[in-house]
Design a protein around this motif. Structure first.
Motif, short mmCIF file in Angstrom:
data_model
loop_
_atom_site.label_atom_id
_atom_site.label_comp_id
_atom_site.label_asym_id
_atom_site.label_seq_id
_atom_site.Cartn_x
_atom_site.Cartn_y
_atom_site.Cartn_z
N ILE A 1 -44.87 -49.68 -9.69
CA ILE A 1 -43.77 -48.87 -9.17
C ILE A 1 -42.50 -49.72 -9.09
O ILE A 1 -41.42 -49.30 -9.53
N ARG A 2 -42.62 -50.90 -8.54
CA ARG A 2 -41.46 -51.79 -8.45
C ARG A 2 -40.95 -52.15 -9.84
O ARG A 2 -39.72 -52.17 -10.07
N THR A 3 -41.87 -52.42 -10.76
CA THR A 3 -41.47 -52.75 -12.13
C THR A 3 -40.69 -51.61 -12.76
O THR A 3 -39.66 -51.82 -13.41
N ALA A 4 -41.17 -50.38 -12.58
CA ALA A 4 -40.49 -49.21 -13.13
C ALA A 4 -39.13 -49.00 -12.47
O ALA A 4 -38.14 -48.66 -13.14
N GLN A 5 -39.07 -49.21 -11.16
CA GLN A 5 -37.81 -49.04 -10.45
C GLN A 5 -36.74 -50.02 -10.95
O GLN A 5 -35.59 -49.64 -11.20
N LEU A 6 -37.12 -51.28 -11.08
CA LEU A 6 -36.16 -52.28 -11.52
C LEU A 6 -35.77 -52.07 -12.98
O LEU A 6 -34.62 -52.32 -13.37
N GLY A 7 -36.74 -51.60 -13.78
CA GLY A 7 -36.43 -51.29 -15.17
C GLY A 7 -35.44 -50.15 -15.27
O GLY A 7 -34.50 -50.17 -16.08
N PHE A 8 -35.64 -49.12 -14.42
CA PHE A 8 -34.69 -48.00 -14.39
C PHE A 8 -33.31 -48.48 -13.95
O PHE A 8 -32.29 -48.09 -14.53
N ALA A 9 -33.27 -49.31 -12.91
CA ALA A 9 -31.99 -49.79 -12.38
C ALA A 9 -31.20 -50.54 -13.45
O ALA A 9 -29.99 -50.37 -13.58
N GLN A 10 -31.90 -51.37 -14.21
CA GLN A 10 -31.25 -52.15 -15.27
C GLN A 10 -30.65 -51.24 -16.34
O GLN A 10 -29.50 -51.39 -16.75
N THR A 11 -31.44 -50.27 -16.80
CA THR A 11 -30.98 -49.37 -17.85
C THR A 11 -29.87 -48.47 -17.36
O THR A 11 -28.87 -48.24 -18.05
N TYR A 12 -30.05 -47.93 -16.15
CA TYR A 12 -29.03 -47.05 -15.58
C TYR A 12 -27.69 -47.77 -15.45
O TYR A 12 -26.63 -47.21 -15.75
N ALA A 13 -27.72 -49.02 -14.99
CA ALA A 13 -26.49 -49.78 -14.77
C ALA A 13 -25.68 -49.92 -16.06
O ALA A 13 -24.45 -49.79 -16.05
N VAL A 14 -26.36 -50.15 -17.17
CA VAL A 14 -25.67 -50.28 -18.46
C VAL A 14 -25.15 -48.92 -18.92
O VAL A 14 -24.02 -48.79 -19.39
N LYS A 15 -25.98 -47.89 -18.76
CA LYS A 15 -25.60 -46.55 -19.22
C LYS A 15 -24.42 -45.99 -18.43
O LYS A 15 -23.51 -45.38 -19.00
N ILE A 16 -24.40 -46.17 -17.11
CA ILE A 16 -23.30 -45.63 -16.32
C ILE A 16 -21.99 -46.34 -16.65
O ILE A 16 -20.93 -45.72 -16.70
N ASP A 17 -22.06 -47.64 -16.92
CA ASP A 17 -20.85 -48.37 -17.31
C ASP A 17 -20.34 -47.90 -18.66
O ASP A 17 -19.13 -47.71 -18.85
N ASN A 18 -21.25 -47.73 -19.62
CA ASN A 18 -20.83 -47.28 -20.94
C ASN A 18 -20.23 -45.88 -20.87
O ASN A 18 -19.22 -45.59 -21.51
N ALA A 19 -20.86 -45.00 -20.08
CA ALA A 19 -20.36 -43.63 -19.94
C ALA A 19 -19.00 -43.60 -19.26
O ALA A 19 -18.12 -42.84 -19.64
N ALA A 20 -18.82 -44.45 -18.26
CA ALA A 20 -17.57 -44.45 -17.50
C ALA A 20 -16.45 -45.19 -18.20
O ALA A 20 -15.28 -44.85 -18.05
#
Length: 228
Positions: free
Chosen positions: A98-117
């Protein structure tokens, strides 16, 4: 757990490892102004609004500025993903999937939100392009010639100065921050002023923030152009 039963979901609290990871990787999440959304859309005031101020003689009537003000319309978008985990993995005390999935999501989301914004070039459609990016708005606005500086070749001192000067003359100069893709580090290191002093100062040893022209630099892997 039923998909509609959100009562038993566990929210990420302020300061959690996941949220810390997001702010470490995402420049937008780290420095952008925050607005709580109670609905799908929200109109917020423009912090760059200028209002005239007069000196009023004693006994005289105050004049009205006539400024009606303007606003920014915010539209909420949801980023998410469902991750399936094996029950035996969850019960395995040696692994925390669960922690591994959470941190993996956080990493991907952080890049995607920056690219989108910051960097998507197409118009916002609410899905593959969540909203109009900063690049999109600046490069297509009526005053793009004054807001967007393009290099004729390699990035040079005058190109950077041409970006900072109008920003420093604005009424939001105190909020300036540099957001750049890590690939710019190599170029930044070669830029010097007329006296041979570097414009980009790296401070990893003493834990100080990197600065460029004296302003804070925030690095983002999402700060590059892409169609969607």
């Amino acid at each position: 757990m039923a998909a509609a039963n959100i009562d038993v979901w566990i929210p990420e609290e302020k300061g959690s490892e996941v949220l810390v990871r997001v702010q470490e990787v995402s420049a937008v999440e780290a420095v952008a102004r925050r607005e709580n959304m109670g609905s799908d859309t929200k109109l917020v005031g423009n912090s760059a609004l200028e209002v005239d101020v007069d000196v009023i003689p004693k006994g005289a009537k105050d004049d009205e500025s006539g400024e009606t003000g303007d606003g920014l319309l915010l539209t909420a978008r949801k980023f998410g993903q469902i991750v399936r985990l094996n029950d035996e993995d969850i019960k395995d005390s040696a692994v925390d999937p669960i922690r591994t999935a959470q941190l993996g999501f956080a990493q991907t989301y952080a890049v995607k939100i920056d690219n989108a914004a910051l960097g998507t070039t197409a118009a916002g459609n609410g899905t593959t392009v969540p909203f109009d990016s900063v690049y999109r708005l600046v490069s297509t606005s009526a005053t793009a010639s004054g807001n967007l500086v393009k290099t004729a070749g390699a990035l040079e001192y005058d190109d950077i100065a041409g970006v900072f000067t109008p920003a420093e003359l604005s009424n939001v100069a105190g909020e300036l921050v540099v957001i750049a893709h890590p690939s710019f580090k190599a170029t930044f290191r070669t830029l010097k002023d007329g006296a041979g002093r570097p414009l980009f100062l790296e401070n990893p040893a003493d834990a100080q923030r990197d600065t460029f022209f004296g302003y804070r630099v925030v690095w983002s892997r999402g700060a590059r152009t892409s169609a969607t």
